[in-house]
Write a protein that holds these residues in place. Sequence first.
Motif, short mmCIF file in Angstrom:
data_model
loop_
_atom_site.label_atom_id
_atom_site.label_comp_id
_atom_site.label_asym_id
_atom_site.label_seq_id
_atom_site.Cartn_x
_atom_site.Cartn_y
_atom_site.Cartn_z
N PHE A 25 0.86 -1.18 0.00
CA PHE A 25 0.00 0.00 0.00
C PHE A 25 0.90 1.23 0.00
CE2 PHE A 25 -2.33 2.83 3.26
CZ PHE A 25 -2.97 3.56 2.26
N GLU A 27 0.65 5.40 -0.10
CA GLU A 27 -0.23 6.58 -0.04
C GLU A 27 0.61 7.84 -0.20
OE1 GLU A 27 -2.58 6.70 3.54
OE2 GLU A 27 -3.74 8.42 2.83
N CYS A 73 -6.66 7.75 3.43
CA CYS A 73 -7.48 8.96 3.55
C CYS A 73 -7.26 9.89 2.37
CB CYS A 73 -7.15 9.67 4.85
SG CYS A 73 -7.71 8.76 6.31
N TRP A 98 -2.67 14.80 5.53
CA TRP A 98 -1.29 14.61 6.00
C TRP A 98 -0.51 15.92 6.01
CZ3 TRP A 98 -2.24 10.66 8.55
CH2 TRP A 98 -3.09 9.68 8.07
N ASN A 173 -12.45 4.79 0.84
CA ASN A 173 -11.58 4.28 1.90
C ASN A 173 -12.12 4.77 3.24
OD1 ASN A 173 -8.77 3.50 3.09
ND2 ASN A 173 -9.03 5.65 3.68
N TYR A 246 -4.75 -2.06 12.51
CA TYR A 246 -3.46 -1.55 13.00
C TYR A 246 -3.29 -1.96 14.46
CZ TYR A 246 -3.05 1.38 8.81
OH TYR A 246 -2.93 1.83 7.52
N GLU A 296 -5.20 -2.47 4.52
CA GLU A 296 -4.25 -1.73 5.36
C GLU A 296 -4.06 -2.53 6.62
OE1 GLU A 296 -4.95 2.45 6.10
OE2 GLU A 296 -5.85 2.70 4.13
N TRP A 300 1.37 0.20 14.08
CA TRP A 300 1.38 1.66 14.01
C TRP A 300 1.74 2.13 15.41
CZ3 TRP A 300 -2.80 4.87 10.99
CH2 TRP A 300 -2.55 6.23 11.15
N LEU A 310 4.32 9.95 9.83
CA LEU A 310 4.04 8.57 10.22
C LEU A 310 5.26 7.66 10.09
CD1 LEU A 310 1.11 9.42 10.60
CD2 LEU A 310 0.40 7.63 9.06
N GLN A 343 3.05 0.93 5.28
CA GLN A 343 3.02 1.31 3.88
C GLN A 343 4.40 1.04 3.28
OE1 GLN A 343 1.48 5.16 2.97
NE2 GLN A 343 -0.28 4.96 4.30
N LEU A 348 5.07 4.05 8.44
CA LEU A 348 4.53 2.96 9.26
C LEU A 348 5.37 1.68 9.10
CD1 LEU A 348 0.68 3.67 8.90
CD2 LEU A 348 2.17 4.23 10.82
#
Length: 496
Positions: A25, A27, A73, A98, A173, A246, A296, A300, A310, A343, A348
């Motif tokens: 993933f 983002e 997000c 973010w 999402n 998570y 996901e 975390w 993150l 990710q 993360l």
Amino acid sequence: MSRASIRVWADLPQATIAANLYGHFAEHLGRCVYEGIWVGPASRIPNENGLRLDVLAALKQLRAPVVRWPGGCFADDYHWRDGVGPRDTRPKTMNIWWQQTEPNEFGTDEFLRFCRAVGCDPYLCANVGSGTPQEARAWLEYCNFGGDTTLTALRAANGHPAPYGVRHWGVGNENWGCGGGFSPEQYAQEFARFSVYLRAVDPAIELVASGAGMDLANPILMRWNHDFCAAMPHAHLIDHLAMHAYFARGKGAEFHDAEHYALFGDLVTFEREIERADHVLGYFYPHKRVGLIIDEWGVWHPEATVDNGLEQSNTLRDALFAASCLNLFHRHARRIVMANIAQTINVLQCLAITEEDRMALTPTYHVYDMMRPHMGARLLTSEVETPTFEAHPIGLHAKQAVPLLNASASIAGKKVFLSVVNPSLDQPIETPIDLRGAGIAAVSGRVLTSASPRDANTIAAPKTVTPKRVKVEASGGGFTCVLPPCSLTTLTIALA
Ligand code: AHR
């Protein structure tokens, strides 16, 4: 020394373990896409048309099967037209979730080029929260339509005359939260509305509905999958339901022994949530196999915040937790068709960290490398007799005895693969492994461990946690392994 035992039935194959369980993933968040994947063609960092070469090579080596993009997000505020066409004319936009400026340099064509270069499938997530069915269906037309329209001419002008054939499309999402704040019933309506038009543009795509996150204190999320499915009776529109999970116990590299075990204890809850989703899908769609996608997941840690993009340390403990989750996904291969760890780079539970032109592979990367023989293999019936430890899994009422070892086995051709995690902080476990239904010709193995579960790889010391080969002598139908404390052991058993 403590003892356990494992039995594997080589002649009792079950469901195929989808290769896509080893998905990723990426983002637009912190340094995942920008710096981590994309440096731009003018960068002094070695790149292929803007895509950094070291990261491409690392993902290729894993045979990464699928990458989900652009969020998260971010997806529900992403307008795809901002990210196509000449890069110097693209707008700079706000990344509201973010808190960074989005240069839109990396858009649809760059992402799909990245997927080609890695050799993986793309999984796009469409904007439901702040978008429209018209915008989503135009994106699909841009990507997949083979006919003559203004959008397909635009795709050709942007360098890709042939349709991309993107198969997986997420319809939003986390639509209870950053994806629009919908109730399950409202989202069911939205899902159907978007999906009708997406399906009409390309009947071959697979549509993914946004399912629950694993926030057990949130009563809406606990009911989300059930209430969404109850309100969305159009079975022909839904192919998969996505779930997020998570985990955190202590900090990344600072945790007490009890927190170490608590993290592995949470696997009990994770399995329970997977089973609950499985039952919901079986109940509402009895005549169709709607796949569960965990698009996901990962650890975390509390130090990963919006302020630091993150970022967190990625230790051996995290890697062993990832290996345990993969074992869990294998055992539910009948229902789970894809999983995407969060990710890919820098963010993360990433597989690699970058700093300028340097890259280090995290211990989690090595888990993916060691366990990839399971991809596309058939799950085997197996049984683990193991010591237990006491933990209070998240969301459950009481402490319980949790199996210490977790494992899974699979078969492809004349080879059986076995992966076993021993999360014990101090106990090596002597484990006879008994293979039933086939003879053994040879066994080879690798072990991932280190002096401490807090060990990590850094740019300065990138090889602190790396797998080592182990010698295994087999005789007859079995052999014995000593599984070191805090270790993943993977075994390849060549059948006679
Ligand atoms: O992976 C980070 C964020 O976690 C994603 O954007 C969101 O979907 C989830 O809450």
